[in-house]
Design a protein around this motif. Structure first.
Motif, short mmCIF file in Angstrom:
data_model
loop_
_atom_site.label_atom_id
_atom_site.label_comp_id
_atom_site.label_asym_id
_atom_site.label_seq_id
_atom_site.Cartn_x
_atom_site.Cartn_y
_atom_site.Cartn_z
N VAL A 54 33.59 -39.98 25.63
CA VAL A 54 34.62 -39.35 25.03
C VAL A 54 33.33 -38.14 24.39
N GLN A 55 33.23 -38.93 23.56
CA GLN A 55 32.15 -37.89 22.46
C GLN A 55 30.90 -37.34 23.45
N THR A 56 30.20 -38.32 24.61
CA THR A 56 29.64 -37.55 25.17
C THR A 56 30.18 -36.75 25.75
N GLN A 57 31.24 -36.07 26.29
CA GLN A 57 31.63 -35.21 26.76
C GLN A 57 32.32 -33.44 26.06
N VAL A 58 32.24 -34.14 24.81
CA VAL A 58 32.58 -32.88 23.96
C VAL A 58 31.45 -32.40 23.76
N LEU A 59 30.01 -33.22 22.89
CA LEU A 59 28.55 -32.49 23.09
C LEU A 59 28.23 -31.43 24.21
N LEU A 60 29.19 -31.96 25.04
CA LEU A 60 28.39 -31.23 26.69
C LEU A 60 29.24 -30.40 26.38
N ARG A 61 30.57 -29.98 26.05
CA ARG A 61 31.15 -28.86 25.91
C ARG A 61 30.15 -28.26 24.92
N THR A 62 30.44 -29.11 24.17
CA THR A 62 30.13 -28.20 22.82
C THR A 62 28.84 -27.50 22.90
N ARG A 63 27.41 -27.86 23.36
CA ARG A 63 26.30 -26.88 23.82
C ARG A 63 26.44 -26.52 24.94
N GLN A 64 27.30 -26.49 25.83
CA GLN A 64 27.93 -25.48 26.26
C GLN A 64 28.14 -23.84 25.96
N LYS A 65 29.39 -24.26 24.99
CA LYS A 65 29.40 -22.99 24.11
C LYS A 65 28.59 -22.73 23.30
N LEU A 66 27.82 -23.53 23.14
CA LEU A 66 26.94 -22.76 22.02
C LEU A 66 25.76 -21.96 22.87
N SER A 67 25.44 -22.37 24.43
CA SER A 67 24.37 -21.79 24.67
C SER A 67 25.39 -20.45 24.94
N ASP A 68 26.63 -20.34 25.84
CA ASP A 68 27.13 -19.01 25.78
C ASP A 68 27.30 -18.09 24.82
N MET A 69 27.25 -19.10 24.00
CA MET A 69 27.23 -18.12 22.64
C MET A 69 26.19 -17.00 22.19
N GLU A 70 25.02 -18.37 21.55
CA GLU A 70 23.24 -17.69 22.30
C GLU A 70 23.45 -16.34 23.34
N GLN A 71 23.48 -16.57 24.47
CA GLN A 71 23.47 -15.74 24.83
C GLN A 71 24.63 -14.05 24.40
N LYS A 72 25.63 -14.78 24.29
CA LYS A 72 25.69 -13.15 24.14
C LYS A 72 25.35 -12.51 22.85
N LEU A 73 25.16 -12.95 21.92
CA LEU A 73 24.17 -12.95 20.98
C LEU A 73 22.81 -12.69 20.85
N ASN A 74 22.22 -12.82 22.29
CA ASN A 74 20.92 -11.70 22.72
C ASN A 74 21.39 -10.47 23.49
N GLU A 75 22.86 -10.77 24.21
CA GLU A 75 23.09 -8.89 24.76
C GLU A 75 23.38 -8.36 23.65
N LEU A 76 24.34 -8.72 23.17
CA LEU A 76 24.69 -7.78 21.74
C LEU A 76 23.37 -7.19 20.75
N GLU A 77 22.18 -8.60 20.76
CA GLU A 77 21.12 -7.61 19.78
C GLU A 77 20.27 -7.14 20.94
N ALA A 78 20.07 -6.96 21.39
CA ALA A 78 19.82 -5.88 22.86
C ALA A 78 20.19 -4.77 22.98
N LYS A 79 21.83 -4.45 22.85
CA LYS A 79 21.90 -3.56 22.91
C LYS A 79 22.51 -2.49 21.45
N LEU A 80 22.10 -3.52 20.65
CA LEU A 80 21.61 -2.38 18.83
C LEU A 80 20.67 -2.25 19.22
N SER A 81 19.54 -3.30 19.58
CA SER A 81 18.69 -2.38 19.58
C SER A 81 17.73 -1.64 20.39
N GLU A 82 18.71 -1.13 21.53
CA GLU A 82 18.70 0.18 22.24
C GLU A 82 18.96 1.47 21.74
N LYS A 83 19.98 1.53 20.43
CA LYS A 83 20.56 2.54 19.67
C LYS A 83 19.51 3.11 18.61
#
Length: 83
Positions: A54-83
């Protein structure tokens, strides 16, 4: 925490390996062996396989969410740097 059937099996193996005079003391010895084993296993601070999975599955989901959030953050930072 521990599978009671496994604990019974271990206690029975220990009881069966004892000398005959000790075995003749009856179920008190087997019960005491079971209690000692359970006590020692509890001291090991272990988790069951189910809890681990169970804890392994929780960790995997948490890692996936973190990865998704990092990707969104990078996209937002790229948009801000374009302006």
């Amino acid at each position: 925490m521990f599978d009671p059937k496994k604990l019974e099996q271990i206690a029975k193996q220990i009881h069966d390996s004892m000398p005959q005079p000790v075995k003749e003391l009856g179920s008190d010895v087997e019960q005491k062996v079971r209690q000692v084993i359970q006590g020692q296993l509890n001291k090991l601070d272990m988790v069951s396989r189910e809890e681990f999975d169970v804890q392994t599955q929780v960790l995997l989901r948490t890692r996936q969410k973190l990865s998704d959030m990092e990707q969104k953050l990078n996209e937002l930072e790229a948009k801000l740097s374009e302006k």
